[in-house]
Design an enzyme around this catalytic site. Structure first.
Site, PDB file in Angstrom:
ATOM      1  N   ALA A  74     115.414 -44.900  71.235  1.00 58.90           N
ATOM      2  CA  ALA A  74     117.109 -45.440  71.185  1.00 58.90           C
ATOM      3  C   ALA A  74     117.868 -44.334  71.813  1.00 58.90           C
ATOM      4  O   ALA A  74     117.546 -43.228  71.633  1.00 58.90           O
ATOM      5  CB  ALA A  74     117.475 -45.771  69.944  1.00 58.90           C
ATOM      6  N   SER A  76     121.406 -42.413  70.557  1.00 62.19           N
ATOM      7  CA  SER A  76     122.073 -42.288  69.154  1.00 62.19           C
ATOM      8  C   SER A  76     122.873 -41.311  69.117  1.00 62.19           C
ATOM      9  O   SER A  76     123.234 -40.734  68.181  1.00 62.19           O
ATOM     10  CB  SER A  76     120.704 -41.596  68.421  1.00 62.19           C
ATOM     11  OG  SER A  76     120.295 -40.461  69.029  1.00 62.19           O
ATOM     12  N   TYR A 140     127.213 -47.607  68.651  1.00 63.93           N
ATOM     13  CA  TYR A 140     125.643 -47.205  68.442  1.00 63.93           C
ATOM     14  C   TYR A 140     125.487 -47.763  67.050  1.00 63.93           C
ATOM     15  O   TYR A 140     124.400 -48.401  67.010  1.00 63.93           O
ATOM     16  CB  TYR A 140     125.846 -45.602  68.227  1.00 63.93           C
ATOM     17  CG  TYR A 140     124.674 -45.201  67.344  1.00 63.93           C
ATOM     18  CD1 TYR A 140     123.399 -45.367  67.828  1.00 63.93           C
ATOM     19  CD2 TYR A 140     124.919 -44.704  65.874  1.00 63.93           C
ATOM     20  CE1 TYR A 140     122.283 -44.956  66.844  1.00 63.93           C
ATOM     21  CE2 TYR A 140     123.473 -44.314  65.407  1.00 63.93           C
ATOM     22  CZ  TYR A 140     122.153 -44.438  65.831  1.00 63.93           C
ATOM     23  OH  TYR A 140     121.159 -43.977  65.217  1.00 63.93           O
ATOM     24  N   LEU A 187     125.344 -31.549  63.646  1.00 64.95           N
ATOM     25  CA  LEU A 187     125.800 -30.282  62.987  1.00 64.95           C
ATOM     26  C   LEU A 187     125.009 -29.056  62.532  1.00 64.95           C
ATOM     27  O   LEU A 187     125.179 -28.182  63.191  1.00 64.95           O
ATOM     28  CB  LEU A 187     126.616 -30.921  61.773  1.00 64.95           C
ATOM     29  CG  LEU A 187     127.491 -29.638  60.946  1.00 64.95           C
ATOM     30  CD1 LEU A 187     128.586 -29.160  61.654  1.00 64.95           C
ATOM     31  CD2 LEU A 187     128.053 -30.310  59.512  1.00 64.95           C
ATOM     32  N   ARG A 281     136.335 -36.307  65.876  1.00 68.09           N
ATOM     33  CA  ARG A 281     135.619 -36.835  66.782  1.00 68.09           C
ATOM     34  C   ARG A 281     135.497 -38.419  66.716  1.00 68.09           C
ATOM     35  O   ARG A 281     135.526 -39.065  65.575  1.00 68.09           O
ATOM     36  CB  ARG A 281     133.966 -36.488  66.614  1.00 68.09           C
ATOM     37  CG  ARG A 281     133.049 -36.590  67.787  1.00 68.09           C
ATOM     38  CD  ARG A 281     131.670 -36.109  67.485  1.00 68.09           C
ATOM     39  NE  ARG A 281     131.082 -36.845  66.378  1.00 68.09           N
ATOM     40  CZ  ARG A 281     130.037 -36.269  66.055  1.00 68.09           C
ATOM     41  NH1 ARG A 281     129.235 -35.176  66.476  1.00 68.09           N
ATOM     42  NH2 ARG A 281     129.525 -36.761  64.791  1.00 68.09           N
ATOM     43  N   ASP A 284     133.683 -41.162  63.712  1.00 71.49           N
ATOM     44  CA  ASP A 284     133.138 -40.649  62.641  1.00 71.49           C
ATOM     45  C   ASP A 284     134.045 -41.250  61.406  1.00 71.49           C
ATOM     46  O   ASP A 284     134.828 -41.024  61.082  1.00 71.49           O
ATOM     47  CB  ASP A 284     133.466 -39.112  62.727  1.00 71.49           C
ATOM     48  CG  ASP A 284     132.562 -38.564  63.496  1.00 71.49           C
ATOM     49  OD1 ASP A 284     131.476 -39.007  63.558  1.00 71.49           O
ATOM     50  OD2 ASP A 284     132.662 -37.141  63.878  1.00 71.49           O
TER      51      ASP A 284
HETATM   52  N1  UDP Z   1     130.454 -32.169  62.976  1.00 76.38           N
HETATM   53  C1  UDP Z   1     131.261 -31.225  63.404  1.00 76.38           C
HETATM   54  N2  UDP Z   1     131.092 -30.177  64.313  1.00 76.38           N
HETATM   55  C2  UDP Z   1     129.957 -30.164  65.305  1.00 76.38           C
HETATM   56  C3  UDP Z   1     129.255 -31.456  64.900  1.00 76.38           C
HETATM   57  C4  UDP Z   1     129.570 -32.388  63.964  1.00 76.38           C
HETATM   58  O1  UDP Z   1     132.339 -31.041  62.640  1.00 76.38           O
HETATM   59  O2  UDP Z   1     129.891 -29.516  66.038  1.00 76.38           O
HETATM   60  C5  UDP Z   1     130.751 -33.221  62.076  1.00 76.38           C
HETATM   61  C6  UDP Z   1     130.634 -34.546  62.522  1.00 76.38           C
HETATM   62  O3  UDP Z   1     132.176 -34.861  62.836  1.00 76.38           O
HETATM   63  C7  UDP Z   1     130.303 -35.511  61.227  1.00 76.38           C
HETATM   64  C8  UDP Z   1     129.248 -34.378  60.550  1.00 76.38           C
HETATM   65  O4  UDP Z   1     129.690 -32.933  61.209  1.00 76.38           O
HETATM   66  O5  UDP Z   1     131.056 -35.585  60.482  1.00 76.38           O
HETATM   67  C9  UDP Z   1     127.801 -34.795  60.887  1.00 76.38           C
HETATM   68  O6  UDP Z   1     127.652 -34.964  62.172  1.00 76.38           O
HETATM   69  P1  UDP Z   1     126.269 -35.274  63.051  1.00 76.38           P
HETATM   70  O7  UDP Z   1     126.741 -35.150  64.643  1.00 76.38           O
HETATM   71  O8  UDP Z   1     125.412 -34.261  62.502  1.00 76.38           O
HETATM   72  O9  UDP Z   1     125.727 -36.631  62.281  1.00 76.38           O
HETATM   73  P2  UDP Z   1     126.253 -37.896  62.215  1.00 76.38           P
HETATM   74  O10 UDP Z   1     126.884 -38.061  61.189  1.00 76.38           O
HETATM   75  O11 UDP Z   1     127.269 -38.334  63.537  1.00 76.38           O
HETATM   76  O12 UDP Z   1     125.192 -38.783  62.611  1.00 76.38           O
END
Ligand code: UDP
Length: 329
Positions: A74, A76, A140, A187, A281, A284
């Protein structure tokens, strides 16, 4: 069982493929390698390079005869999906439809599907149970929810034994397999990349959310624990389940904020890790925490590595051994 793992060259699919091999199943990986890595396909597993949008090819592949399919392939990325909704629905919904039709014509009886917490959008209730309203905030999540619905209808119409596992935030690594995305948006690998000196700092996307420290809260689950749930779902898909579609949330039931993840990574790595505040972002939600009570009750799933420390230290260990990801393997 003879099993096809779509997306088995990716992060989660490869860990599941390895656990299936260790459980003595015959495993064939189907992957278009757009994101996956050939080196992530476990030893002894055949890799078939194919795309889910090539319906004719899928039908040919499945005609070989399979006992089940585990469907990971997929797109993602939440942010990317907001920009390119059509591409996401084509890959995630049309791709799943092609797979289901190929399974139907080959009479493949079992399906385990990787669904997502993103189907719930901004939940009213935390921890989130499976019966919570689904209202995705991103294409998504929308495309995965549409695929979940389609699977339910195929199960009822054609006697498929199907399970959708709704993942929360997957993290960690197994000893030989880890997370290597291009681009990396998650993250924990980004925070650890900053610890390794691959990037100067890590950005905190949004500090004004309605959460205790203003940063989003997520439920992190170890990739090996998540993977074991797929094997349990497969074992439970016996004839009595024909025509049924089961849906299970998978998380630890505990939430950690972005700031807490960065703090834990500083402790585990001993590196200072600079964090820089940045705008939110797109797409979110503030808080996503799972209730996994249903899968614990019905399939006996219990997480063995529920601590954030275990996930970060396993991911850190893998990244130190593979500083350039699978490129060096
Ligand atoms: N996040 C962040 N900085 C980054 C990447 C992610 O603050 O460089 C935040 C993002 O906004 C979310 C959380 O970390 O609230 C987890 O994001 P991730 O992309 O790991 O997983 P998701 O929850 O989007 O599946």
């Amino acid at each position: 069982m003879k099993l096809l793992v779509t997306g088995g060259a990716g992060y989660i699919g490869s860990v599941v493929a390895l656990q299936l091999v260790e459980a003595d199943h015959e495993v064939i990986v189907l992957d278009n390698l757009s994101k996956g890595h050939e080196a992530a396909v476990p030893e002894g597993v055949k890799l078939v390079r194919a795309d889910l949008l090539d319906a004719g090819r899928l039908t040919e592949i499945l005609a070989d005869g399979y006992d089940g399919v585990l469907h990971f392939a997929a797109l993602s990325l939440v942010g990317e999906s907001v920009e390119q909704p059509g591409r996401y629905y084509r890959a995630n919904l049309t791709g799943t439809l092609n797979l289901l039709e190929a399974m139907q014509s080959a009479e493949v009886p079992r399906l385990v599907f990787s669904s997502t917490a993103a189907v719930y959008g901004e939940p009213e209730e935390t921890p989130i149970p499976e019966m919570a309203p689904t209202c995705p905030t991103s294409p998504y999540g929308g495309s995965k929810l549409a695929a979940d619905h389609l699977i339910g209808f195929f199960a009822r119409a054609h006697g498929l034994r199907a399970t959708s596992l709704r993942y929360f935030n997957v993290a960690g690594a197994s000893s030989s397999l880890g997370e290597d995305h291009e681009p990396e948006t998650h993250l924990i690998p980004l925070v650890l990349g900053a610890a390794l000196g691959e990037r100067e700092n890590v950005k905190i996307f949004g500090t004004d959310y309605p959460t205790p420290d203003g940063t989003p809260v997520r439920d992190y689950i170890h990739v090996e624990d998540l993977s074991r749930a797929h094997l349990l779902a497969l074992d439970a898909a016996d004839e009595a389940n024909s025509g049924e579609h089961h849906v299970y949330n998978l998380g630890n039931g505990a939430g950690f904020s972005v700031r807490e993840v960065i703090e834990e990574a500083r402790r585990v790595t001993g590196c200072p890790i600079e964090a820089v505040e940045a705008p939110r972002r797109a797409g979110d939600p503030p808080t996503l925490v799972a209730s996994s009570a249903r899968i614990q009750d019905e399939l006996g799933w219990v997480p063995e590595k529920p601590s954030l420390e275990a996930m970060i230290s396993d991911a850190w260990d893998w990244m130190q051994r593979h500083p350039r990801g699978y490129e060096e393997s």
